[in-house]
Design an enzyme around this catalytic site. Structure first.
Site, PDB file in Angstrom:
ATOM      1  N   ARG A 280     -80.792  27.675  28.952  1.00 28.07           N
ATOM      2  CA  ARG A 280     -81.138  27.236  27.599  1.00 28.07           C
ATOM      3  C   ARG A 280     -79.837  27.017  26.838  1.00 28.07           C
ATOM      4  O   ARG A 280     -78.886  27.814  26.966  1.00 28.07           O
ATOM      5  CB  ARG A 280     -81.972  28.297  26.878  1.00 28.07           C
ATOM      6  CG  ARG A 280     -83.447  28.341  27.289  1.00 28.07           C
ATOM      7  CD  ARG A 280     -84.205  27.104  26.788  1.00 28.07           C
ATOM      8  NE  ARG A 280     -85.634  27.145  27.087  1.00 28.07           N
ATOM      9  CZ  ARG A 280     -86.215  26.627  28.169  1.00 28.07           C
ATOM     10  NH1 ARG A 280     -85.487  26.027  29.088  1.00 28.07           N
ATOM     11  NH2 ARG A 280     -87.525  26.701  28.323  1.00 28.07           N
TER      12      ARG A 280
ATOM     13  N   GLU B  38     -80.516  20.540  20.739  1.00 27.25           N
ATOM     14  CA  GLU B  38     -81.150  19.644  21.696  1.00 27.25           C
ATOM     15  C   GLU B  38     -82.189  18.813  20.967  1.00 27.25           C
ATOM     16  O   GLU B  38     -83.031  19.417  20.289  1.00 27.25           O
ATOM     17  CB  GLU B  38     -81.831  20.472  22.781  1.00 27.25           C
ATOM     18  CG  GLU B  38     -81.569  19.956  24.166  1.00 27.25           C
ATOM     19  CD  GLU B  38     -82.084  20.909  25.230  1.00 27.25           C
ATOM     20  OE1 GLU B  38     -83.306  20.846  25.502  1.00 27.25           O
ATOM     21  OE2 GLU B  38     -81.299  21.685  25.777  1.00 27.25           O
TER      22      GLU B  38
ATOM     23  N   HIS C  27     -81.660  17.733  29.742  1.00 24.39           N
ATOM     24  CA  HIS C  27     -82.686  18.733  30.073  1.00 24.39           C
ATOM     25  C   HIS C  27     -83.678  18.186  31.111  1.00 24.39           C
ATOM     26  O   HIS C  27     -84.873  18.072  30.849  1.00 24.39           O
ATOM     27  CB  HIS C  27     -83.423  19.177  28.790  1.00 24.39           C
ATOM     28  CG  HIS C  27     -84.068  20.541  28.930  1.00 24.39           C
ATOM     29  ND1 HIS C  27     -84.206  21.420  27.895  1.00 24.39           N
ATOM     30  CD2 HIS C  27     -84.610  21.175  30.009  1.00 24.39           C
ATOM     31  CE1 HIS C  27     -84.821  22.531  28.311  1.00 24.39           C
ATOM     32  NE2 HIS C  27     -85.065  22.397  29.599  1.00 24.39           N
TER      33      HIS C  27
HETATM   34  C1  DGY Z   1     -88.723  25.278  31.444  1.00 26.23           C
HETATM   35  O1  DGY Z   1     -89.810  25.129  32.008  1.00 26.23           O
HETATM   36  O2  DGY Z   1     -88.497  26.251  30.718  1.00 26.23           O
HETATM   37  C2  DGY Z   1     -87.680  24.272  31.694  1.00 26.23           C
HETATM   38  O3  DGY Z   1     -86.618  24.350  30.820  1.00 26.23           O
HETATM   39  C3  DGY Z   1     -88.260  22.863  31.704  1.00 26.23           C
HETATM   40  O4  DGY Z   1     -87.380  22.101  32.472  1.00 26.23           O
END
Ligand code: DGY
Length: 333
Positions: free
Chosen positions: A238, A267, A286
């Site tokens: 993240r 983001e 992402h």
């Molecule tokens: C999630 O599922 O948390 C991912 O970041 C999506 O790619």
């Protein structure tokens, strides 16, 4: 009997959510809207379920507007967009989609690690733009993998899947995690070491921890300064795990050699952000789980979780099973 009203925060392909047909009344938010689109708010008082994307913030203030809510189902493994303690107190189960994106995300991690190590964006651009002279013994030199050390921060499912792949490339594995994984240690000669030591000794540092209060800003200036000047940072976890301002300093002042980011803070990262100006920073939008199979399974599992919650059954993948203790919980704050 009238079907329960469900808010789908963003459109999804019909064939991914076909199991909802005939079971729910669906209201769908606006494509590309960063959060919960305003036209959905009027439906919250009647909504019994929400199927959300990771970009839709579900905080207590919003969820207070949904007194009939019985389940929140997130189409993601991470649930940092949702106020979990609030849902738990209200007895609302929160579904998520682990496992089905593990391979896709681990593959993408290796792809950006390799890409940064071997300077693919730069060399591909130079070739395309006419800077490919005669074969140069010193052109576009990158980092060696075999024998180098990969430090994995967060040895969950994705961290472990990265470890198995990295082992195949001859990387030595160390990891920082609250838990020890003896089978992994035995099979891949992995070594659990303290976080600071991992930063100081790794040639690649790959982040796979969840975002929570203890990992927000984990890679701040002091952590980045502990890394080797030759090291490469990879973030497919993240964005806010890394302090973006400190990262710009790290990459421009030579604290580390490069970064490869699937996630950023904020983001989306604005096109004018200084990180985009840096040759030694590879950024992709992402896309860790962006394979056809993974994304479809994520949507299908999100539907399974949603339908189970509406039926009053245990969710196949529930993030906060302790919410059951509060099932009769508070209708609102
Ligand atoms: C999630 O599922 O948390 C991912 O970041 C999506 O790619």
């Amino acid at each position: 009997m009238i079907d329960p009203l469900v808010i789908l925060t963003h459109p999804l392909p019909q064939e991914w959510i076909v199991t909802l047909e005939g079971h729910v009344r669906l209201v769908v938010g606006t494509e590309g809207f960063p959060g919960v689109s305003p036209e959905l708010l009027e439906y919250l008082p009647e909504a019994e379920g929400i199927l959300s994307l990771l970009t839709a913030r579900m905080d207590g203030r919003l969820l207070d507007l949904a007194p009939k809510l019985r389940v929140v189902s997130n189409m993601a493994v991470g649930v940092d967009n949702i106020d979990i303690p609030y849902c738990t107190v209200r007895g609302i189960p929160v579904g998520h989609t682990p496992s089905v994106l593990t391979d896709a995300t681990a593959d993408l991690t290796m792809a950006i690690l390799l890409s940064a190590a071997r300077r693919l964006p730069e060399s591909a651009r130079d070739a395309r733009e006419g800077r490919w002279g005669i074969w140069s013994p010193t052109g576009w030199l990158g980092a060696d993998l075999r024998g180098a050390t990969l430090g994995i921060v967060g040895m969950g499912k994705i961290g472990r899947a990265v470890a198995t792949r990295a082992y195949g490339f001859g990387l030595r594995l160390v990891y920082a995690d609250p838990a020890q994984y003896p089978e992994l240690d035995a099979a891949y000669s992995a070594l659990r070491i303290p976080f600071d030591e991992l930063l100081q000794t790794s040639d690649f540092v790959s982040l796979h921890c969840p975002l929570n209060e203890s990992t927000r800003g984990l890679m701040d200036a002091s952590a980045l300064k502990m890394m080797k000047p030759s090291a490469i940072l990879i973030n497919a976890a993240r964005g806010p795990v890394v302090d973006s301002v400190a990262l710009v300093h790290a990459l421009t002042e030579g604290w580390i050699s490069a970064a490869a980011l699937d996630v950023t803070d904020p983001e989306p990262l604005p096109a004018t952000h200084p990180l985009f100006e840096l040759e030694n920073c590879l950024i992709v939008p992402h896309i860790g789980s962006a394979t056809i199979g993974a994304r479809r399974r994520m949507a299908e599992i999100a539907c399974e979780n949603l339908l189970a919650g509406l039926a009053g059954e245990r969710l196949p993948h529930c993030f906060n099973p302790d919410c059951d203790d509060n099932k009769s919980g508070l209708p609102s704050r």
